[in-house]
Write a protein that holds these residues in place. Structure first.
Motif, PDB file in Angstrom:
ATOM      1  N   GLY A  89     -14.822 -62.526  35.945  1.00  8.66           N
ATOM      2  CA  GLY A  89     -14.573 -63.287  34.734  1.00  8.66           C
ATOM      3  C   GLY A  89     -14.916 -64.755  34.834  1.00  8.66           C
ATOM      4  O   GLY A  89     -14.740 -65.518  33.874  1.00  8.66           O
ATOM      5  N   VAL A  90     -15.409 -65.197  36.004  1.00 14.07           N
ATOM      6  CA  VAL A  90     -15.795 -66.598  36.190  1.00 14.07           C
ATOM      7  C   VAL A  90     -17.096 -66.873  35.437  1.00 14.07           C
ATOM      8  O   VAL A  90     -17.988 -66.024  35.394  1.00 14.07           O
ATOM      9  N   ARG A  91     -17.189 -68.052  34.864  1.00 14.78           N
ATOM     10  CA  ARG A  91     -18.397 -68.430  34.128  1.00 14.78           C
ATOM     11  C   ARG A  91     -19.427 -69.007  35.098  1.00 14.78           C
ATOM     12  O   ARG A  91     -19.087 -69.769  36.011  1.00 14.78           O
ATOM     13  N   ILE A  92     -20.709 -68.668  34.886  1.00  9.76           N
ATOM     14  CA  ILE A  92     -21.804 -69.161  35.726  1.00  9.76           C
ATOM     15  C   ILE A  92     -22.812 -69.883  34.832  1.00  9.76           C
ATOM     16  O   ILE A  92     -23.247 -69.348  33.811  1.00  9.76           O
ATOM     17  N   ILE A 115     -11.753 -75.860  30.013  1.00 10.79           N
ATOM     18  CA  ILE A 115     -12.593 -75.375  31.118  1.00 10.79           C
ATOM     19  C   ILE A 115     -12.862 -76.486  32.121  1.00 10.79           C
ATOM     20  O   ILE A 115     -13.066 -77.642  31.741  1.00 10.79           O
ATOM     21  N   VAL A 116     -12.848 -76.148  33.401  1.00 10.86           N
ATOM     22  CA  VAL A 116     -13.274 -77.081  34.434  1.00 10.86           C
ATOM     23  C   VAL A 116     -14.572 -76.569  35.042  1.00 10.86           C
ATOM     24  O   VAL A 116     -14.717 -75.373  35.336  1.00 10.86           O
ATOM     25  N   THR A 117     -15.533 -77.467  35.177  1.00  7.89           N
ATOM     26  CA  THR A 117     -16.848 -77.125  35.735  1.00  7.89           C
ATOM     27  C   THR A 117     -16.963 -77.703  37.139  1.00  7.89           C
ATOM     28  O   THR A 117     -16.643 -78.873  37.363  1.00  7.89           O
ATOM     29  N   VAL A 118     -17.402 -76.871  38.080  1.00  6.70           N
ATOM     30  CA  VAL A 118     -17.554 -77.282  39.478  1.00  6.70           C
ATOM     31  C   VAL A 118     -18.969 -76.943  39.932  1.00  6.70           C
ATOM     32  O   VAL A 118     -19.455 -75.835  39.699  1.00  6.70           O
ATOM     33  N   LEU A 175     -34.766 -65.579  34.993  1.00 12.83           N
ATOM     34  CA  LEU A 175     -33.666 -65.992  34.112  1.00 12.83           C
ATOM     35  C   LEU A 175     -32.960 -64.772  33.538  1.00 12.83           C
ATOM     36  O   LEU A 175     -31.731 -64.739  33.420  1.00 12.83           O
ATOM     37  N   GLN A 176     -33.728 -63.748  33.198  1.00 17.60           N
ATOM     38  CA  GLN A 176     -33.141 -62.533  32.643  1.00 17.60           C
ATOM     39  C   GLN A 176     -32.345 -61.759  33.692  1.00 17.60           C
ATOM     40  O   GLN A 176     -31.401 -61.048  33.369  1.00 17.60           O
ATOM     41  N   GLN A 177     -32.740 -61.904  34.973  1.00 18.51           N
ATOM     42  CA  GLN A 177     -32.022 -61.209  36.046  1.00 18.51           C
ATOM     43  C   GLN A 177     -30.671 -61.832  36.339  1.00 18.51           C
ATOM     44  O   GLN A 177     -29.726 -61.149  36.732  1.00 18.51           O
ATOM     45  N   LEU A 178     -30.571 -63.136  36.177  1.00 26.52           N
ATOM     46  CA  LEU A 178     -29.377 -63.853  36.606  1.00 26.52           C
ATOM     47  C   LEU A 178     -28.193 -63.571  35.686  1.00 26.52           C
ATOM     48  O   LEU A 178     -28.313 -63.706  34.465  1.00 26.52           O
ATOM     49  N   PRO A 179     -27.048 -63.209  36.244  1.00 21.10           N
ATOM     50  CA  PRO A 179     -25.853 -62.925  35.426  1.00 21.10           C
ATOM     51  C   PRO A 179     -25.142 -64.228  35.053  1.00 21.10           C
ATOM     52  O   PRO A 179     -24.067 -64.545  35.567  1.00 21.10           O
ATOM     53  N   ILE A 180     -25.752 -65.002  34.155  1.00 22.59           N
ATOM     54  CA  ILE A 180     -25.216 -66.317  33.825  1.00 22.59           C
ATOM     55  C   ILE A 180     -24.705 -66.361  32.384  1.00 22.59           C
ATOM     56  O   ILE A 180     -25.071 -65.537  31.556  1.00 22.59           O
ATOM     57  N   ASN A 181     -23.857 -67.362  32.121  1.00 19.03           N
ATOM     58  CA  ASN A 181     -23.317 -67.570  30.778  1.00 19.03           C
ATOM     59  C   ASN A 181     -24.068 -68.645  30.010  1.00 19.03           C
ATOM     60  O   ASN A 181     -24.047 -68.653  28.774  1.00 19.03           O
ATOM     61  N   GLU A 203     -21.399 -74.239  38.416  1.00 20.59           N
ATOM     62  CA  GLU A 203     -22.774 -74.657  38.137  1.00 20.59           C
ATOM     63  C   GLU A 203     -23.599 -74.611  39.412  1.00 20.59           C
ATOM     64  O   GLU A 203     -23.178 -75.127  40.449  1.00 20.59           O
ATOM     65  N   ILE A 204     -24.780 -74.007  39.319  1.00 24.49           N
ATOM     66  CA  ILE A 204     -25.707 -73.989  40.445  1.00 24.49           C
ATOM     67  C   ILE A 204     -27.049 -74.513  39.971  1.00 24.49           C
ATOM     68  O   ILE A 204     -27.544 -74.123  38.912  1.00 24.49           O
ATOM     69  N   LYS A 205     -27.631 -75.440  40.742  1.00 26.87           N
ATOM     70  CA  LYS A 205     -28.874 -76.076  40.325  1.00 26.87           C
ATOM     71  C   LYS A 205     -30.036 -75.094  40.359  1.00 26.87           C
ATOM     72  O   LYS A 205     -30.227 -74.363  41.335  1.00 26.87           O
ATOM     73  N   GLU A 206     -30.822 -75.112  39.287  1.00 24.05           N
ATOM     74  CA  GLU A 206     -31.985 -74.240  39.211  1.00 24.05           C
ATOM     75  C   GLU A 206     -32.945 -74.509  40.359  1.00 24.05           C
ATOM     76  O   GLU A 206     -33.524 -73.586  40.945  1.00 24.05           O
ATOM     77  N   SER A 207     -33.116 -75.784  40.718  1.00 23.41           N
ATOM     78  CA  SER A 207     -34.107 -76.162  41.724  1.00 23.41           C
ATOM     79  C   SER A 207     -33.782 -75.618  43.111  1.00 23.41           C
ATOM     80  O   SER A 207     -34.651 -75.561  43.978  1.00 23.41           O
ATOM     81  N   THR A 208     -32.508 -75.213  43.349  1.00 28.07           N
ATOM     82  CA  THR A 208     -32.127 -74.700  44.668  1.00 28.07           C
ATOM     83  C   THR A 208     -32.314 -73.194  44.790  1.00 28.07           C
ATOM     84  O   THR A 208     -32.185 -72.644  45.883  1.00 28.07           O
TER      85      THR A 208
END
Length: 433
Positions: A326-329, A267-270, A344-350, A303-308
């Motif tokens: 199919g992209v991982r968040i 996996i590559v994380t950006v 947190l429950q709303q966000l479609p994250i992995n 990856e997206i910063k929580e603080s933003t």
């Protein structure tokens, strides 16, 4: 003392004239003069929710409060003007030193932030203040105002609701920021950017799970420009979208080459910006890149910063589109922002990546170790994977493994490096994700 009428916003000319006079009076009296630039944070929300008419009344009351704040201190304010839609300028003589400068700024901040009741509505405003001092920071009104604005820019960069006094290094910082702004577009098309990678490991067996792609920029005259410098500027001038696309394309192309030497599930994380998620073509660009490079969508992790993330403006639609592809968040720097459990429950994250500020002290007695253990348990109960960044000591690694953390990265495990330095032969044993 006269507060400028707020119904028709005057230009800055009146403020300049009054400030020139105040500087001349301070010079003649041998006094110092504090010049404060006061910005009402997010005032547009008042206009949007309460209307322009009531908004103007709020501005008038703020102006009167600032005038009274000047009168209430040891010396009378020489200048109180409105110099913008939600900006005020105040000049006040002082006899003392730095402590008195701070007291003046605090009194102005208190004047703005005290609850304000108008038309049965209570307003709780916040202010950012930049200030300069005559003759320390300048001997003309133009110098003093410019440097107060420079200090205000610094206060706003720190998130607002701050008081900043001008410092000489601020000017150099601003000049460098302007130079970076001007150099960003040529840098992209002249291919001055490059990527470094930092390995991410599975904590259960110590095998490589993937890599995080990190932007690097070596400019011919500016030297090394860090992401902390260039990304906020790119977000403001719109270059974050094409630069972000370049990072994703290069990362996926690099991953495709690496996968030939090991598991297809590497996996590559950006890291991505909220500004990229606002671009309607972002999901389409991602789909195009993974198709062109032959990388499976599940092997790309954004990856997206929580603080933003602002709770009222969660980019749910775009994140949902990406997940559907199919992209991982992953929510990065978790614990540093204000994301509630409901959000947190709303966000479609992995998954979540725990802020390194918590990891730093987990091997010492204190609240951090309990917080991290709780976050790992919470993430797993929500069906999320969890990564710990900033792992630097073996004790931290052992504790994270004991608590069931999934993935780890940090200087102990591998510092950022050029992709060709990474030992590709080690990829052959990577487990299936």
């Amino acid at each position: 003392m006269r507060v400028q009428a707020v119904i028709d916003i005057p230009d800055r000319k009146t403020a300049f004239v009054q400030l020139e006079l105040a500087v001349a009076q301070a010079r003649a009296a041998g006094k110092r003069l504090v010049v404060a630039y006061i910005h009402l944070d997010r005032f547009f929300q008042v206009l949007e929710t309460k209307g322009v008419t009531l908004g103007l009344e709020v501005l008038r009351e703020v102006g009167e409060r600032l005038a009274r704040a000047g009168v209430g201190t040891k010396t009378k304010a020489s200048v109180v003007c409105q110099v913008g839609a939600n900006d005020f300028l105040l000049g006040q003589e002082v006899s003392g030193g730095a402590e008195d400068y701070g007291l003046i700024a605090q009194s102005l901040k208190y004047a703005v932030e005290s609850p304000l009741l108008l038309d049965n509505c209570e307003f709780r405003l916040t202010a950012s203040i930049g200030a300069s001092v005559y003759p320390n920071d300048g001997r003309t009104s133009d110098q003093l105002l410019t440097r107060a604005e420079t200090a205000l820019a610094k206060a706003l960069e720190q998130g607002g609701r701050e008081i900043c006094f001008y410092q000489e290094e601020d000017t150099e910082r601003i000049k460098r920021g302007v130079a970076i702004d001007e150099a960003l577009r040529p840098a992209l098309y002249e291919r001055q950017f490059s990527l470094s990678v930092q390995p991410v490991y599975r904590i259960d067996n110590g095998k490589l799970r993937g890599i995080e792609a990190l932007l690097r920029w070596q400019h011919p005259t500016l030297g090394a420009v860090s992401p902390l410098e260039l990304l906020p500027i790119a977000e403001r001038n719109g270059m974050i979208v094409p630069i972000g696309e370049w990072i994703i394309r290069e990362s996926c192309a690099m991953l495709a080459k690496m996968q030939k030497y090991g598991s297809e599930q590497l996996i590559v994380t950006v890291n991505i910006s909220v500004e990229q998620l606002k671009d309607a073509s972002f999901a389409g660009m991602i789909a195009s890149v993974v198709m062109e490079t032959g990388v499976e969508p599940a092997c790309l992790e954004l990856e997206i910063k929580e603080s933003t993330l602002q709770p009222v403006e969660l980019p749910l639609k775009m994140l949902t589109q990406l997940r559907a592809q199919g992209v991982r968040i992953v929510l990065d720097d978790f614990g540093s922002g204000s994301c509630s459990l409901a959000n947190l429950q709303q966000l479609p994250i992995n998954g979540l990546k725990i802020s390194r500020s918590f990891i730093r002290h987990i091997d010492m007695p204190g609240a951090e170790r309990h917080i991290v253990e709780m976050l790992i348990g919470l993430a797993h109960r929500l069906g999320l994977e969890i990564t710990a960044s900033g792992v630097e000591y073996i004790m931290q690694y052992e504790l994270l493994r004991e608590w069931g953390c999934d993935f780890v990265q940090g200087y102990m495990l591998g510092m950022p490096m050029q992709p060709d330095v990474l030992d590709l032969s080690s990829l052959r044993g990577v487990n299936k994700a």
